[in-house]
Design an enzyme around this catalytic site. Structure first.
Site, PDB file in Angstrom:
ATOM      1  N   GLY A 193     -28.263 -38.528  33.202  1.00  0.00           N
ATOM      2  CA  GLY A 193     -27.680 -38.334  34.536  1.00  0.00           C
ATOM      3  C   GLY A 193     -28.703 -37.807  35.510  1.00  0.00           C
ATOM      4  O   GLY A 193     -28.875 -36.596  35.638  1.00  0.00           O
ATOM      5  N   SER A 205     -25.059 -23.082  38.238  1.00  0.00           N
ATOM      6  CA  SER A 205     -24.834 -22.850  39.679  1.00  0.00           C
ATOM      7  C   SER A 205     -26.139 -22.634  40.414  1.00  0.00           C
ATOM      8  O   SER A 205     -27.062 -22.013  39.895  1.00  0.00           O
ATOM      9  CB  SER A 205     -23.948 -21.629  39.907  1.00  0.00           C
ATOM     10  OG  SER A 205     -23.873 -21.395  41.304  1.00  0.00           O
ATOM     11  N   LYS A 246     -17.784 -20.539  35.152  1.00  0.00           N
ATOM     12  CA  LYS A 246     -18.318 -21.309  36.291  1.00  0.00           C
ATOM     13  C   LYS A 246     -17.197 -21.660  37.274  1.00  0.00           C
ATOM     14  O   LYS A 246     -17.381 -21.627  38.501  1.00  0.00           O
ATOM     15  CB  LYS A 246     -19.014 -22.577  35.792  1.00  0.00           C
ATOM     16  CG  LYS A 246     -19.481 -23.526  36.912  1.00  0.00           C
ATOM     17  CD  LYS A 246     -20.632 -22.949  37.702  1.00  0.00           C
ATOM     18  CE  LYS A 246     -20.834 -23.495  39.104  1.00  0.00           C
ATOM     19  NZ  LYS A 246     -21.050 -24.856  39.331  1.00  0.00           N
ATOM     20  N   GLU A 262     -16.621 -18.267  45.253  1.00  0.00           N
ATOM     21  CA  GLU A 262     -17.431 -18.921  46.297  1.00  0.00           C
ATOM     22  C   GLU A 262     -16.517 -19.467  47.421  1.00  0.00           C
ATOM     23  O   GLU A 262     -16.809 -19.303  48.609  1.00  0.00           O
ATOM     24  CB  GLU A 262     -18.224 -20.044  45.633  1.00  0.00           C
ATOM     25  CG  GLU A 262     -19.082 -20.878  46.538  1.00  0.00           C
ATOM     26  CD  GLU A 262     -19.730 -22.039  45.750  1.00  0.00           C
ATOM     27  OE1 GLU A 262     -20.323 -21.793  44.683  1.00  0.00           O
ATOM     28  OE2 GLU A 262     -19.625 -23.187  46.213  1.00  0.00           O
TER      29      GLU A 262
HETATM   30  P1  NDP Z   1     -24.536 -37.013  41.714  1.00  0.00           P
HETATM   31  O1  NDP Z   1     -23.449 -37.746  42.404  1.00  0.00           O
HETATM   32  O2  NDP Z   1     -25.792 -36.734  42.447  1.00  0.00           O
HETATM   33  O3  NDP Z   1     -24.930 -37.783  40.372  1.00  0.00           O
HETATM   34  C1  NDP Z   1     -23.937 -38.262  39.518  1.00  0.00           C
HETATM   35  C2  NDP Z   1     -24.573 -38.720  38.224  1.00  0.00           C
HETATM   36  O4  NDP Z   1     -23.507 -39.084  37.344  1.00  0.00           O
HETATM   37  C3  NDP Z   1     -25.466 -39.934  38.384  1.00  0.00           C
HETATM   38  O5  NDP Z   1     -26.548 -39.822  37.499  1.00  0.00           O
HETATM   39  C4  NDP Z   1     -24.526 -41.068  37.965  1.00  0.00           C
HETATM   40  O6  NDP Z   1     -25.201 -42.194  37.454  1.00  0.00           O
HETATM   41  C5  NDP Z   1     -23.782 -40.389  36.841  1.00  0.00           C
HETATM   42  N1  NDP Z   1     -22.522 -41.050  36.528  1.00  0.00           N
HETATM   43  C6  NDP Z   1     -21.418 -41.130  37.296  1.00  0.00           C
HETATM   44  N2  NDP Z   1     -20.463 -41.807  36.640  1.00  0.00           N
HETATM   45  C7  NDP Z   1     -20.965 -42.143  35.435  1.00  0.00           C
HETATM   46  C8  NDP Z   1     -20.449 -42.842  34.307  1.00  0.00           C
HETATM   47  N3  NDP Z   1     -19.191 -43.300  34.296  1.00  0.00           N
HETATM   48  N4  NDP Z   1     -21.255 -42.998  33.237  1.00  0.00           N
HETATM   49  C9  NDP Z   1     -22.510 -42.521  33.243  1.00  0.00           C
HETATM   50  N5  NDP Z   1     -23.054 -41.861  34.272  1.00  0.00           N
HETATM   51  C10 NDP Z   1     -22.283 -41.673  35.349  1.00  0.00           C
HETATM   52  O7  NDP Z   1     -23.855 -35.675  41.157  1.00  0.00           O
HETATM   53  P2  NDP Z   1     -24.460 -34.199  40.999  1.00  0.00           P
HETATM   54  O8  NDP Z   1     -25.792 -34.251  40.352  1.00  0.00           O
HETATM   55  O9  NDP Z   1     -24.291 -33.458  42.291  1.00  0.00           O
HETATM   56  O10 NDP Z   1     -23.391 -33.545  40.003  1.00  0.00           O
HETATM   57  C11 NDP Z   1     -23.448 -33.710  38.586  1.00  0.00           C
HETATM   58  C12 NDP Z   1     -22.547 -32.659  37.969  1.00  0.00           C
HETATM   59  O11 NDP Z   1     -23.039 -31.374  38.321  1.00  0.00           O
HETATM   60  C13 NDP Z   1     -21.098 -32.700  38.453  1.00  0.00           C
HETATM   61  O12 NDP Z   1     -20.258 -32.306  37.413  1.00  0.00           O
HETATM   62  C14 NDP Z   1     -21.083 -31.665  39.554  1.00  0.00           C
HETATM   63  O13 NDP Z   1     -19.788 -31.148  39.798  1.00  0.00           O
HETATM   64  C15 NDP Z   1     -22.016 -30.618  38.959  1.00  0.00           C
HETATM   65  N6  NDP Z   1     -22.632 -29.683  39.901  1.00  0.00           N
HETATM   66  C16 NDP Z   1     -23.099 -30.104  41.113  1.00  0.00           C
HETATM   67  C17 NDP Z   1     -23.669 -29.193  41.995  1.00  0.00           C
HETATM   68  C18 NDP Z   1     -24.210 -29.620  43.317  1.00  0.00           C
HETATM   69  O14 NDP Z   1     -24.524 -28.723  44.128  1.00  0.00           O
HETATM   70  N7  NDP Z   1     -24.381 -30.892  43.587  1.00  0.00           N
HETATM   71  C19 NDP Z   1     -23.799 -27.762  41.631  1.00  0.00           C
HETATM   72  C20 NDP Z   1     -23.354 -27.453  40.296  1.00  0.00           C
HETATM   73  C21 NDP Z   1     -22.781 -28.390  39.487  1.00  0.00           C
HETATM   74  P3  NDP Z   1     -25.522 -43.460  38.406  1.00  0.00           P
HETATM   75  O15 NDP Z   1     -26.844 -43.160  39.038  1.00  0.00           O
HETATM   76  O16 NDP Z   1     -25.551 -44.582  37.463  1.00  0.00           O
HETATM   77  O17 NDP Z   1     -24.398 -43.567  39.396  1.00  0.00           O
END
Ligand code: NDP
Length: 470
Positions: A10, A130, A184, A191
């Site tokens: 991811g 976080s 979390k 938050e």
């Molecule tokens: P993004 O939207 O930037 O990235 C999502 C990722 O998930 C991509 O790599 C995407 O792959 C992958 N993905 C989505 N659906 C699937 C699937 N069905 N199978 C495989 N891969 C999949 O998200 P974030 O990085 O922001 O968030 C990731 C996690 O971290 C979430 O749970 C979010 O809640 C959590 N989080 C986010 C924070 C933030 O500030 N953004 C802070 C703390 C936690 P692809 O490139 O192929 O679409």
């Protein structure tokens, strides 16, 4: 072939930055992303850190690049995508290998996944991270749930990438199965409350005092030097100072007042209610975001409910110091409710959560990091009277000093017709928790009247009924 101790699936905002953080700390990391073009782009933009990155074009290649026992971090969208990734990984892994879900999972899902994978001989950690993008890259706060021996296997990596507070890593194993993801979730609930309180201060100053964003920014910047010092207060000053490059107007004024939410705030409230609690300050914040979505109705309401507008008479004047004190008091209340919820869940699920450790690992890296957390950790170490942070001697003293300002703030909002739901909830809870005799005697009487529920008498005895019983 180059191998690694850890893999990561991811490469979105969080995953990509976490992978760079791991690589920078000297650990090789194998990376894979569903949209495979992203993998090459990511590695080629990593500069020197690419040395520690192994690009895997498939889950099979990723698993093949890992040294057993394998550990794979999954950092994808929460919910069904996590199950989809686990389903692909599971047949490729061997007993003793480990999957670590680092997204914002619902802790019930984490408990289910942990139990399912344990049956298959696989370890599973639910790891709340976080700090947003910046935190993931340079040091987040990391809240882990799972088995101790599983955590030990990757502890050095987790501690290396975590934020540091006076040299100590802001990462810990907090309990088994869903404990890390639950903590979390509550972190995010707090938050929500903190952001809502900040927004209410902004509303009182913008609409009550007609103060421009730039001036409000100055106030937040000053507060950030005192007891309110925190990341959210700091960035509020920055945000309010920013100018829209297209119009030259304050950026905040160009933004639609409709907020998004991904679930953690709502989950906090749902869990609080199902555990027989009410994190009312957090609830007010979640509710405020929900009502923010009803933008068209609010616009119509300005005319339809014009008759309910306040006359403005009698609204107390508010000083900047009042607002500072009110924000401090309400923030403590929000944390206190969050801590109580953690305690209740810990008892329900047998997690044995240590509130002091939780406060300690929130002191750096995470979005709610603030100067107050060190004092909260110390108070929790000493033991919270009746389990309540607001009863800890230092906080009780602080609340006594700040309560008049909190009352004036709520009164000002009410009489000026400016909504302050989180401040109101905080004050109502403070008053509830200092009221030896509440008004539930009447509720009990009513319940007995229509449903023969019975009540306890103050002079002893249960299952009593009132004279209205037929
Ligand atoms: P993004 O939207 O930037 O990235 C999502 C990722 O998930 C991509 O790599 C995407 O792959 C992958 N993905 C989505 N659906 C699937 C699937 N069905 N199978 C495989 N891969 C999949 O998200 P974030 O990085 O922001 O968030 C990731 C996690 O971290 C979430 O749970 C979010 O809640 C959590 N989080 C986010 C924070 C933030 O500030 N953004 C802070 C703390 C936690 P692809 O490139 O192929 O679409």
């Amino acid at each position: 072939m180059k191998t690694a101790r850890i893999g990561l699936i991811g490469l979105g905002v969080m995953g990509a930055n976490l992978a760079l953080n791991i690589a920078e700390k000297g650990f090789a990391v194998a990376v894979y992303n569903r949209t495979t073009e992203r993998i090459g782009e990511f590695v080629s933009s990593a500069g020197d850190l690419a040395e520690n990155l192994i690009a895997a074009e498939s889950p099979q290649a990723l698993v093949a690049a890992l040294q057993p026992p394998r550990a794979v971090i999954v950092m994808v969208k929460a919910g069904a995508p996590v199950d989809a990734v686990i389903a692909r990984l599971r047949p490729l892994l061997e007993p003793g290998d480990m999957i670590i879900d680092a997204g914002n999972a619902n802790f019930h899902d984490t408990r289910r996944r942990e139990a399912e994978l344990r049956k298959a001989g696989l370890a599973f950690l639910g790891m709340g991270v976080s700090g947003g993008e910046e935190g993931a890259r340079h040091g987040p706060s990391i809240m882990v749930g799972g088995q101790a021996e599983s955590y030990e296997a990757i502890r050095d990596i987790v501690e290396a990438i975590a934020a540091k507070y006076e040299g100590r890593p802001c990462a810990a194993l907090l309990g088994p199965d869903g404990a890390g993801h639950f903590v979390k979730t509550v972190h995010n609930g707090i938050e929500y409350a903190d952001m809502q309180l900040i927004a209410e201060v902004y509303g009182l100053l913008r609409d009550g005092d007609r103060r421009a964003p730039e001036r409000i920014a100055g106030l937040f910047a000053r507060w950030n030097e005192g007891p309110l010092q925190s990341y959210l207060v700091e960035i509020t000053a920055e945000v309010l100072r920013a100018t829209d490059p297209l119009t030259g107007r304050p950026m905040v004024e160009m933004i639609v007042d409709r907020a998004g939410q991904k679930g953690t705030g709502r989950w906090t409230v749902i869990e609080a209610l199902s555990l027989g609690q009410s994190a009312s300050t957090i609830e007010a914040a979640v509710g405020a975001r929900s009502w923010s979505a009803a933008r068209e109705a609010r616009a119509a309401g300005a005319a339809i409910l014009a008759g309910a507008a306040p006359s403005g008479e009698g609204a107390p004047a508010l000083s900047d110091d009042d607002l500072e004190q009110a924000l401090l008091a309400a923030r403590v209340v929000a944390y206190s409710q969050g801590f109580s919820l953690l305690q209740a869940a810990s008892e329900e699920y047998g997690w044995n959560l240590d509130l002091a450790t939780i406060a300690e690992i929130w002191r750096a890296g995470c979005i709610i990091r603030s100067g107050l957390l060190n004092d909260m950790a110390a108070a929790a170490r000493q033991g919270l009277p009746h389990g309540l942070l607001i009863f800890a001697p230092d906080f009780a003293r602080m609340l006594a000093a700040a309560a008049p300002a909190l009352r004036r703030t709520v009164a000002r909002g009410a009489l000026a017709g400016l909504p302050v739901p989180a401040f109101s909830a905080a004050l109502a809870w403070l008053d509830t928790m200092r009221q030896p005799r509440g008004t539930t005697d009447l509720i009990q009487a009513l319940r007995d009247f229509f449903g023969a529920h019975g009540f306890e008498r103050i002079d002893g005895g249960t299952g009593q009924h009132g004279p209205w019983a037929k």
